[in-house]
Design a protein around this motif. Structure first.
Motif, PDB file in Angstrom:
ATOM      1  N   HIS A  62       0.865  -1.186   0.000  1.00 36.83           N
ATOM      2  CA  HIS A  62       0.000   0.000   0.000  1.00 36.83           C
ATOM      3  C   HIS A  62       0.899   1.233   0.000  1.00 36.83           C
ATOM      4  N   ARG A  65       0.414   4.038   2.479  1.00 38.31           N
ATOM      5  CA  ARG A  65       0.449   3.791   3.930  1.00 38.31           C
ATOM      6  C   ARG A  65       1.897   3.788   4.409  1.00 38.31           C
ATOM      7  N   GLN A 107      -4.238   2.860   8.950  1.00 40.44           N
ATOM      8  CA  GLN A 107      -4.335   1.449   8.587  1.00 40.44           C
ATOM      9  C   GLN A 107      -2.978   0.884   8.175  1.00 40.44           C
ATOM     10  N   GLN A 111      -5.227  -3.203  12.755  1.00 33.65           N
ATOM     11  CA  GLN A 111      -6.223  -2.181  12.421  1.00 33.65           C
ATOM     12  C   GLN A 111      -7.651  -2.705  12.380  1.00 33.65           C
ATOM     13  N   ASP A 113     -11.057  -1.883   9.968  1.00 31.29           N
ATOM     14  CA  ASP A 113     -11.681  -1.178   8.843  1.00 31.29           C
ATOM     15  C   ASP A 113     -13.052  -0.707   9.316  1.00 31.29           C
ATOM     16  N   HIS A 117     -14.851   2.422   4.979  1.00 38.27           N
ATOM     17  CA  HIS A 117     -13.581   2.188   4.278  1.00 38.27           C
ATOM     18  C   HIS A 117     -13.796   1.736   2.832  1.00 38.27           C
ATOM     19  N   PHE A 273      -2.880  -9.010   5.802  1.00 44.12           N
ATOM     20  CA  PHE A 273      -3.175  -7.593   5.582  1.00 44.12           C
ATOM     21  C   PHE A 273      -4.487  -7.296   4.885  1.00 44.12           C
ATOM     22  N   ALA A 274      -5.249  -8.292   4.497  1.00 47.40           N
ATOM     23  CA  ALA A 274      -6.550  -7.956   3.894  1.00 47.40           C
ATOM     24  C   ALA A 274      -7.641  -8.976   4.241  1.00 47.40           C
ATOM     25  N   LEU A 278      -5.260 -10.918  -1.823  1.00 48.50           N
ATOM     26  CA  LEU A 278      -5.117  -9.665  -2.569  1.00 48.50           C
ATOM     27  C   LEU A 278      -3.904  -9.798  -3.488  1.00 48.50           C
ATOM     28  N   LEU A 293     -12.449  -6.459  -4.374  1.00 45.05           N
ATOM     29  CA  LEU A 293     -12.260  -7.026  -3.037  1.00 45.05           C
ATOM     30  C   LEU A 293     -13.597  -7.629  -2.575  1.00 45.05           C
ATOM     31  N   HIS A 296     -14.379  -7.811   1.176  1.00 48.08           N
ATOM     32  CA  HIS A 296     -14.601  -6.464   1.701  1.00 48.08           C
ATOM     33  C   HIS A 296     -16.002  -5.982   1.331  1.00 48.08           C
ATOM     34  N   GLU A 309      -7.460  -6.359  10.506  1.00 44.18           N
ATOM     35  CA  GLU A 309      -6.336  -6.834   9.695  1.00 44.18           C
ATOM     36  C   GLU A 309      -5.010  -6.637  10.424  1.00 44.18           C
TER      37      GLU A 309
END
Ligand code: UVW
Length: 358
Positions: A62, A65, A107, A111, A113, A117, A273-274, A278, A293, A296, A309
């Motif tokens: 990311h 980030r 994030q 974290q 979401d 988000h 991380f997701a 991903l 996603l 998500h 995550e």
């Protein structure tokens, strides 16, 4: 005017009220808190968070980030406020102190979401015109200016305008607050550290093997070993490792998504991380509209299920398995979870301050 006249099939929109902003958090009832407390056997506590600057290379996945930047605040005279005597004019005072400011990507690491988000497209008007929106039909581009920084010289700074579905911010998790019974599903134990796509069949295998039942109002933690791998690599795994290791949920498996719906789980948390893979697997027909996603979309947009995550779950997973194997733990993989975010109104995500008690 209602925000929507038709809702996405299989969504919970409206189930918790036409103006609901909390989604499945509504299922965190006092009974669920008591059920969680009943899972405490030895009072063992586990920190489920990474330090806020781990993993050091998250920005490779990311780019926006970045690790936190912490520095002392500045006094009115422009000097840094560190190791300051409490009152420099009164030599009798013995105090000394510091004052910090941090620029924090919310994030970057462990974290939550918020429901603001990730959104999707839906025909909220029922007139055949899909628009971008978020959970319960909240529209983006709600304009709130701020926050404002007040400087010691009397000036003010507007830090920026935020245009999002701001009623769905992370404060909803803080206000609830997020605490109750959680269950750990140990994917690493069954699928190892290689990249494995976890669909309904694979998750059922673990649930049956470990005698786990997920009930309405539970929070679900998926242990994949990804978090432990990051620590073993001193917080700096290669980009290849980040993208190719450990189990990830397959958001393109409709049966898995239906399982998330049917369980009534409140939140879905993982040490990767997701939560989902991903990039995700390609959809059956890439020419038709689809979400990049899918998990998500299903959780944040349709169901109102917050995603957690980059949690650190390995010590807890090891402890629970040892205790169960030694016949010392009746409740199996259930534990009491307390995981407030920063109480930061309008933010679309936040570091999670997560503690397991078992
Ligand atoms: C991804 O990595 C896409 O997940 P999130 O943006 O929710 O952190």
């Amino acid at each position: 005017m209602p925000r929507w006249v038709s809702r996405p099939p299989g969504s919970t929109w409206g189930d918790f009220g036409e103006n609901d902003t909390k989604g499945r958090l509504n299922l965190l009832t006092p009974e669920k808190v008591l059920q969680g407390i009943a899972e405490i056997r030895e009072g063992r506590t586990f920190c489920l968070c990474f330090p806020l600057d781990i993993p050091k290379i998250n920005h490779l996945v990311h780019p926006q980030r970045q690790p936190p930047l912490i520095e002392p605040t500045k006094r009115a005279d422009g000097k840094h406020a560190f190791n300051q005597p409490g009152n420099s004019k009164n030599k009798a005072l013995t105090s000394i102190g510091c004052d910090d400011i941090v620029h924090l990507t919310l994030q970057f690491t462990t974290q939550w979401d918020a429901l603001s988000h990730v959104g999707s497209m839906w025909d909220i008007s029922g007139k055949g015109k899909p628009v971008h929106c978020y959970y319960n039909g909240y529209l983006p581009n709600v304009d709130i200016v701020g926050p404002v920084a007040y400087h010691s010289d009397g000036t003010e700074t507007t830090l920026g305008e935020h245009k999002g579905a701001l009623k769905l911010g992370v404060e909803n998790l803080a206000e609830k607050p997020i605490q109750g019974r959680a269950v750990l599903i140990d994917l690493e134990h069954y699928y190892g550290r290689g990249r494995t796509w976890i669909g309904y069949k694979e998750i059922q295998h673990v649930l049956k093997s470990d005698n786990i039942v997920v009930e309405k109002g539970d929070m679900v933690c998926l242990h994949t070993g990804f978090g432990a791998m990051i620590l073993e690599e001193n917080g700096e795994p290669s980009k290849h490792m980040m993208e190719n290791s450990c189990a990830v949920l397959d958001g393109r498996d409709p049966q898995l998504l239906q399982w998330v719906t049917d369980t009534g789980l409140v939140s879905l948390i993982a040490d990767n991380f997701a939560v989902e893979g991903l990039p995700s697997r390609p959809p059956p027909n890439p020419d038709l509209p689809h979400h990049p996603l899918p998990l998500h979309e299903h959780c944040l947009f349709k169901l109102g299920v917050n995603l957690g995550e980059f949690w650190y779950l390995s010590d807890l997973a090891k402890y629970l398995r040892q205790e169960i194997t030694a016949g010392k733990r009746q409740g199996g993989y259930r534990f009491f979870l307390t995981a407030p975010p920063l109480h930061l109104p309008r933010a679309v995500g936040s570091p999670a301050n997560a503690i397991a008690t078992a």
